[in-house]
Structure formats: C-alpha cells, structure tokens
Design a protein around this motif. Sequence first.
Motif, PDB file in Angstrom:
ATOM      1  N   SER A  49       0.834  -1.196   0.000  1.00 11.52           N
ATOM      2  CA  SER A  49       0.000   0.000   0.000  1.00 11.52           C
ATOM      3  C   SER A  49       0.870   1.247   0.000  1.00 11.52           C
ATOM      4  N   TRP A  50       0.348   2.280  -0.659  1.00 11.08           N
ATOM      5  CA  TRP A  50       0.989   3.574  -0.721  1.00 11.08           C
ATOM      6  C   TRP A  50       0.146   4.545   0.083  1.00 11.08           C
ATOM      7  N   SER A  51       0.801   5.459   0.789  1.00  7.68           N
ATOM      8  CA  SER A  51       0.095   6.498   1.530  1.00  7.68           C
ATOM      9  C   SER A  51       0.957   7.757   1.529  1.00  7.68           C
ATOM     10  N   VAL A  52       0.347   8.867   1.911  1.00 12.87           N
ATOM     11  CA  VAL A  52       1.064  10.137   1.973  1.00 12.87           C
ATOM     12  C   VAL A  52       1.171  10.556   3.429  1.00 12.87           C
ATOM     13  N   SER A  53       2.344  11.004   3.809  1.00 19.35           N
ATOM     14  CA  SER A  53       2.594  11.474   5.165  1.00 19.35           C
ATOM     15  C   SER A  53       3.143  12.892   5.078  1.00 19.35           C
ATOM     16  N   LYS A  54       2.764  13.727   6.025  1.00 18.45           N
ATOM     17  CA  LYS A  54       3.263  15.106   6.048  1.00 18.45           C
ATOM     18  C   LYS A  54       4.543  15.169   6.876  1.00 18.45           C
ATOM     19  N   ARG A  55       5.558  15.770   6.297  1.00 17.96           N
ATOM     20  CA  ARG A  55       6.815  15.979   7.017  1.00 17.96           C
ATOM     21  C   ARG A  55       6.879  17.457   7.397  1.00 17.96           C
ATOM     22  N   GLU A  56       6.973  17.737   8.668  1.00 13.30           N
ATOM     23  CA  GLU A  56       6.991  19.114   9.165  1.00 13.30           C
ATOM     24  C   GLU A  56       8.293  19.822   8.778  1.00 13.30           C
TER      25      GLU A  56
END
Length: 99
Positions: A49-56
Amino acid sequence: MNKTDLIDAIAADAGITKVAAKSALESFLKNVSETLKKGDKVALVGFGSWSVSKREAREGRNPQTGKAIAIAAKNVVKFKAGADLEASVNTAPPAKKKK
C-alpha cells in the motif's frame, strides 16, 4: 528493471501489445498519483500500500559548513510491502554449486 523492461514483461505475460501494456501501466501510475495527491491511500492486497505522510518543517545543518538551514515542510509518499511481496522477496535463493 526500468519502465521499458516492465512494459515488455507485462506485454509478454498478458499476451498483449507493448502499446496496450504501456497504456495500462501509464494509467495505473496516473491513478495512483492522483489518488495520493488527494490524500487517499492505495492498497493492493498482498502486494502493498501507498500512503502520503506530512513531514513538518525543520532545521538542518549544511554538512560542509555546519551552518543552520531551514528545511521546508513537504508531503512524502510511503510504501508498505504486503505479506505476499515480503514472502516472495525473503525466500532463500538456490545454493550456488561449488566448482
């Protein structure tokens, strides 16, 4: 394996033309990209699975000068391998024969 090699392999495995295989692959990549851009997850059971994560945003250091630099916030794509893919990658290769 690069994109051309993958297109050739898809065409051979599916018994279709390279043009059809290229079209199918490009459609897959486009749809995965658009789904991730919306912030949704893409899951192929057994594969991964692919997902998007926010990097601060954060502060880093220039390794040559040691000077502090600002690193902007951004979205990053993450891939988590599925059980079937993990199993296929972790099978032991055949033992090499000694000469």
